[in-house]
Design an enzyme around this catalytic site. Structure first.
Site, PDB file in Angstrom:
ATOM      1  N   ASP A 405       0.818  -1.215   0.000  1.00 34.34           N
ATOM      2  CA  ASP A 405       0.000   0.000   0.000  1.00 34.34           C
ATOM      3  C   ASP A 405       0.850   1.263   0.000  1.00 34.34           C
ATOM      4  O   ASP A 405       0.474   2.269  -0.602  1.00 34.34           O
ATOM      5  CB  ASP A 405      -1.007   0.006   1.156  1.00 34.34           C
ATOM      6  CG  ASP A 405      -0.373  -0.193   2.523  1.00 34.34           C
ATOM      7  OD1 ASP A 405       0.840  -0.445   2.585  1.00 34.34           O
ATOM      8  OD2 ASP A 405      -1.096  -0.105   3.531  1.00 34.34           O
ATOM      9  N   CYS A 406       2.032   1.213   0.630  1.00 32.27           N
ATOM     10  CA  CYS A 406       2.937   2.371   0.577  1.00 32.27           C
ATOM     11  C   CYS A 406       3.411   2.610  -0.854  1.00 32.27           C
ATOM     12  O   CYS A 406       3.534   3.754  -1.300  1.00 32.27           O
ATOM     13  CB  CYS A 406       4.140   2.149   1.488  1.00 32.27           C
ATOM     14  SG  CYS A 406       3.719   1.995   3.229  1.00 32.27           S
TER      15      CYS A 406
END
Length: 480
Positions: A405-406
Site C-alpha cells: 500500500d505504501c
C-alpha cells in the site's frame, strides 16, 4: 533545549565537530545510507539553546499535556511545531473564516480555509521534503531487555533449530509474516544462548523490588503461562500448552547437552547469518524497534567489539521521539514516505495546488529519492525476502522494506505530480521507475486476488494456533 535535526544537517555537524576538535566522535563512521540519510529524524539536546521565553513555552506545553493526559492521551507534537514555526516564518497568515451553522458556505470561505491549512502544513515540512511526526509505539518498547531480572526458564521455548527445518513445512519461520519472523529470529538466538547480562547490585535490587516473593522462590515453570488479564488479548489455545510443555520438558533438556548441542550451535550460526543480512540491508535500522534492539543485543553477545554492534548504536536515535509528553520509542523509524504521499494527494485535491509549488516540489523530491532502486543482494529465496526494486517503504529508503500500500500511494502521488508543469513541481519520475513500482505491486498479489503487505502470504491461517504473543492476534502470517 531539544532540537529536531534532519539527517544531512546532523551528519554535517558531526563532520564539522570532528574537524574542529582534530579527532573523531565516530558517529558518522558508523552510519550507512543509500541517499544521504534523507528522511532521518533525530532529536538532539543542546543545553545552550533557547531563550527564557522559548523555554517557558516548552514548559507550558509539557504542563498542558500533563494536566490533560487522561482526556487527551496523545501528544500534539508541540515541541516540533514550536521549532518549525520559528524556522519557517515566511508563510503568510491567512485570516480565519468562521461559518455559522445557519450560514451559506461560500467558495471564498472554503478557499481561505484550505489556504490556512496548507500554509500551516507547509511550515512543518522538513527541509528534505518529508513531514516529520510522532509515530510513538506501545510504551513497553522502552524498557531494557534481558537484564537478569527474569529467568529464561520462565519463557516458553524458542528453539533456534526450527531455522534448519525444510522450507516446505508450513511452520517454517521463513513462511511467517516478516515482523513475526524478524522478532523470532533474534529471540531464538538469545534463548538458545540463554544470554544474561552481569548480575550487579542494581540487578539484585531490582529482583527484590519487582516481585512479591523472594526471587529464588519464584516458580518459573508456572510463570511461563501467566499473563495479566488486562493484557490477555489472545489466550493460548490448548494445543499451545501441549506444544510448549513438550518442548520445555522433553526437547530443551536434550538440546542443552552434547551431542544435540552441536546442532544447536549450527542453528545459532545460521540465525546470526540472517540477523547480519537484515541489519546490512536496512542500514542497521531493521524492520522495527523490537527486532532492532534484539538484533543489536545479539551482535553484542556474538562479539561486544564487533563492527556490527558499532553500526547499530547510532541507529538507536532513529527510533526515539521527543514531544510534550516526553521521550518515547517509535513503532517504526517514522512514517515519512507514507505521510508525504498522502500530503501530496491532499494538496493536489484542493484545486489550489499551483499556489504551493515550493511545498510540492520538495515533497516530490523526497518521494522520488525514497523509492527502493534495487532488490536485496543474493538469493532472495535463501533469505526469505521478496523483490523490492521499485517499491516505496513506509519510512525511508535506508529502511528499504517494500510494502504494497505504501508503494501504491507513492505511485499515485508521483503520477498526480506528473500532470503539473516540471517548472512548478520538478521533473517527473522516469517511466522505467514507474514500471518497477507497478511490477512490485503486482508481484504482491495473492492467488485469491488480494494483496499482501510486505510479502506474499506463505502459509495457512491455522498457523495462528501457535501464536505465542498473548498481547497480539493475527501476526504469524502475512494476510491479504
Amino acid at each position: 533545549m531539544w532540537k529536531l535535526k534532519n539527517c544531512a544537517e546532523t551528519v554535517r555537524e558531526e563532520l564539522n565537530n570532528d574537524d574542529e576538535s582534530g579527532g573523531s566522535t565516530g558517529s558518522e563512521t558508523w552510519l550507512r545510507t543509500l541517499n544521504g540519510h534523507l528522511g532521518r529524524q533525530v532529536w538532539q539536546f543542546h543545553p545552550e539553546l533557547g531563550t527564557p521565553e522559548e523555554l517557558q513555552q516548552i514548559e507550558d506545553a509539557r504542563r498542558g499535556f500533563s494536566g490533560r493526559r487522561f482526556e487527551k492521551r496523545h501528544s500534539s507534537d508541540l515541541l516540533m511545531r514550536i521549532q518549525f514555526a520559528k524556522e519557517n516564518p515566511s508563510f503568510s497568515t491567512v485570516p480565519q473564516i468562521k461559518v455559522q451553522d445557519t450560514e451559506e458556505l461560500t467558495k471564498e470561505a472554503v478557499t481561505i480555509t484550505l489556504q490556512r491549512a496548507i500554509n500551516f502544513y507547509s511550515t512543518i515540512q522538513a527541509h528534505d521534503g518529508h513531514w516529520p511526526g510522532d509515530y510513538g509505539g506501545p510504551m513497553f518498547l522502552i524498557p531494557g531487555l534481558v537484564l537478569g531480572v527474569y529467568e529464561w526458564s520462565g519463557n516458553n521455548p524458542l528453539p533456534p533449530e526450527i531455522w534448519l527445518f525444510p522450507y516446505l513445512l508450513p511452520c517454517h519461520p521463513g513462511r511467517m509474516w516478516c515482523h513475526c519472523r524478524m522478532v523470532y529470529l533474534p529471540m531464538s538466538y538469545l534463548y538458545g544462548k540463554r544470554f544474561v547480562g552481569p548480575i550487579t547490585s542494581t540487578i539484585r535490587s531490582l529482583r527484590k523490588e519487582l516481585y512479591t516473593v523472594p526471587y529464588h522462590e519464584i516458580d518459573w515453570n508456572e510463570a511461563r503461562n501467566i499473563c495479566a488479564k488486562e493484557d490477555l488479548y489472545y489466550p493460548h489455545p490448548l494445543v499451545q500448552d501441549i506444544l510448549w510443555g513438550s518442548l520445555y520438558y522433553a526437547y530443551e533438556p536434550v538440546f542443552m547437552r552434547w551431542p544435540a548441542k552441536r546442532l544447536r550451535e549450527k542453528a545459532l550460526q545460521t540465525v546470526m547469518q540472517h540477523i547480519h543480512y537484515e541489519d546490512e540491508n536496512t542500514r542497521y535500522i531493521c524492520i522495527g524497534p523490537v527486532n532492532k534492539v534484539l538484533n543489536m543485543l545479539c551482535c553484542w553477545v556474538e562479539d561486544p567489539n564487533s563492527e556490527a554492534f558499532k553500526l547499530h548504536l547510532p541507529r538507536i536515535f532513529d527510533y526515539l521521539w521527543i514531544a510534550e509528553d516526553g521521550m518515547k520509542m517509535q513503532g517504526y523509524n517514522g512514517s515519512q514516505s507514507w505521510d508525504t504521499s498522502f500530503a501530496i494527494q491532499a494538496i493536489i485535491s484542493t484545486n489550489i495546488a499551483e499556489e504551493y509549488g515550493a511545498t510540492l516540489r520538495k515533497a516530490h523530491d523526497y518521494i522520488k529519492d525514497s523509492q527502493v532502486l534495487e532488490d536485496c543482494p543474493g538469493d532472495l529465496n535463501f533469505w526469505y525476502r521478496h523483490i523490492s526494486k521499485g517499491a516505496w517503504p513506509f519510512s525511508t529508503a535506508d529502511h528499504g522494506w517494500p510494502i504494497s500500500d505504501c508503494t501504491a500511494e507513492g505511485l499515485k502521488a508521483v503520477l498526480l505530480l506528473s500532470t503539473f508543469p516540471s517548472e512548478t513541481v520538478g521533473k517527473s519520475l522516469d517511466v522505467k521507475r514507474l514500471y518497477d513500482a507497478v511490477n512490485v505491486i503486482l508481484s504482491l498479489q495473492n492467488t485469491d486476488g488480494g494483496f499482501a503487505t510486505y510479502e506474499l502470504t506463505r502459509s495457512y491461517q491455522w498457523l495462528e494456533l501457535i501464536n505465542p504473543a498473548e498481547t497480539f492476534g493475527d501476526i504469524v502470517i502475512d494476510y491479504p
